[in-house]
Enzyme design. Structure first.
Site, PDB file in Angstrom:
ATOM      1  N   CYS A   1       0.829  -1.208   0.000  1.00 56.70           N
ATOM      2  CA  CYS A   1       0.000   0.000   0.000  1.00 56.70           C
ATOM      3  C   CYS A   1       0.870   1.267   0.000  1.00 56.70           C
ATOM      4  O   CYS A   1       1.515   1.552  -0.976  1.00 56.70           O
ATOM      5  CB  CYS A   1      -1.003  -0.031   1.152  1.00 56.70           C
ATOM      6  SG  CYS A   1      -2.351   1.152   0.867  1.00 56.70           S
TER       7      CYS A   1
ATOM      8  N   HIS B   1      -3.805  -5.041   0.380  1.00 58.36           N
ATOM      9  CA  HIS B   1      -3.346  -5.401   1.727  1.00 58.36           C
ATOM     10  C   HIS B   1      -3.377  -6.915   1.935  1.00 58.36           C
ATOM     11  O   HIS B   1      -4.260  -7.440   2.624  1.00 58.36           O
ATOM     12  CB  HIS B   1      -4.220  -4.718   2.786  1.00 58.36           C
ATOM     13  CG  HIS B   1      -3.915  -3.265   2.972  1.00 58.36           C
ATOM     14  ND1 HIS B   1      -2.900  -2.827   3.795  1.00 58.36           N
ATOM     15  CD2 HIS B   1      -4.474  -2.160   2.439  1.00 58.36           C
ATOM     16  CE1 HIS B   1      -2.854  -1.510   3.773  1.00 58.36           C
ATOM     17  NE2 HIS B   1      -3.800  -1.069   2.945  1.00 58.36           N
TER      18      HIS B   1
ATOM     19  N   GLU C   1      -1.670  -8.682   3.869  1.00 57.69           N
ATOM     20  CA  GLU C   1      -1.453  -9.068   5.281  1.00 57.69           C
ATOM     21  C   GLU C   1      -2.767  -9.283   6.021  1.00 57.69           C
ATOM     22  O   GLU C   1      -2.804 -10.040   7.002  1.00 57.69           O
ATOM     23  CB  GLU C   1      -0.586  -8.017   5.991  1.00 57.69           C
ATOM     24  CG  GLU C   1      -1.312  -6.748   6.443  1.00 57.69           C
ATOM     25  CD  GLU C   1      -1.622  -5.773   5.307  1.00 57.69           C
ATOM     26  OE1 GLU C   1      -1.303  -6.074   4.144  1.00 57.69           O
ATOM     27  OE2 GLU C   1      -2.197  -4.697   5.600  1.00 57.69           O
TER      28      GLU C   1
END
Ligand code: MN
Length: 231
Positions: A95, A204, A206
């Site tokens: 990001c 994202h 994660e």
């Protein structure tokens, strides 16, 4: 052996730490007040996390009403990633991270997608962190495609991603290539083919550490870090 991986501190460090740990790395959270040179010397790889905007002055652009700059992070992270690139340390950039990476390497950014590109694709979705916002087409011969193809997603040609950004890559930095795009043409991933491991993604991954959709990306990153520490 769990390689030490520097994770730049942000407002949501926990999911990055969880994803790195799941992939076999030992996360070391890097504070913005630290010395970037000392930081790169202490880790086997760098994970650049999400957050506020990069100062447009750092890529030769004027300010924009939509922009909220985090000067403290810029001052730490821009030199940090340049040092990491100089040393060919593995870099995974997420990001804000992909934007820091591209600017640090000489590229530029679209300052505001709604103003510059339009609203055909929702890049700033509200709600759950894993809410899917749009499709991303992955370049078939990219390293990113190979990494995602090795994970639970069998078909890496197109994946669905979450999305919480209003800026994006404009001019890809020299030495890098675009490796994924959204349906509106927004660049969603870049990589540096001649690096040991240098990949940035605009979404994202994660946030999916529990369900594992992007485990292949973190596994590849940690494996590159581990190889770099073996002498
Ligand atoms: Mn997006």
């Amino acid at each position: 052996m769990r390689p030490r991986i520097g994770v730049t501190r942000c407002s949501a460090t926990d999911d990055y730490v969880a994803a790195v740990t799941k992939a076999g790395g030992e996360p070391v959270v890097l504070d913005h007040g630290g010395d970037p040179r000392r930081a790169v010397e202490a880790v086997a790889g760098v994970l650049l996390t999400g957050g506020a905007d990069v100062d447009p002055a750092s890529y030769g652009e004027r300010d924009h009403p939509s922009i909220q700059v985090d000067h403290a992070r810029d001052r730490f992270e821009l030199p940090l990633v340049r040092l990491a690139l100089d040393r060919d340390l593995p870099v995974l950039a997420i990001c804000r991270g992909i934007q820091v990476l591209n600017v640090a390497a000489g590229g530029t950014l679209i300052r505001d997608i709604p103003s510059d590109i339009g609203l055909a694709v929702t890049h700033a979705i509200a709600g759950s962190l894993t809410a899917l916002a749009h499709a991303v087409r992955i370049e078939p011969r990219s390293r990113l495609a190979a990494l995602l193809g090795a994970g639970p997603r069998r078909d890496a040609a197109e994946v669905l991603v979450n999305s919480r950004h209003h800026q994006a890559i404009k001019q890809v930095a020299s030495g890098f290539v675009s490796s994924a795009t959204a349906p509106d043409g927004v660049i969603e991933a870049i990589e540096r083919p001649d690096a040991r491991f240098c990949i940035g993604v605009q979404w994202h991954p994660e946030n999916f550490h529990e369900t594992g959709e992007f485990d292949g990306l973190f596994a590849g990153f940690v494996a590159a870090c581990r190889r770099g520490t073996v002498t």
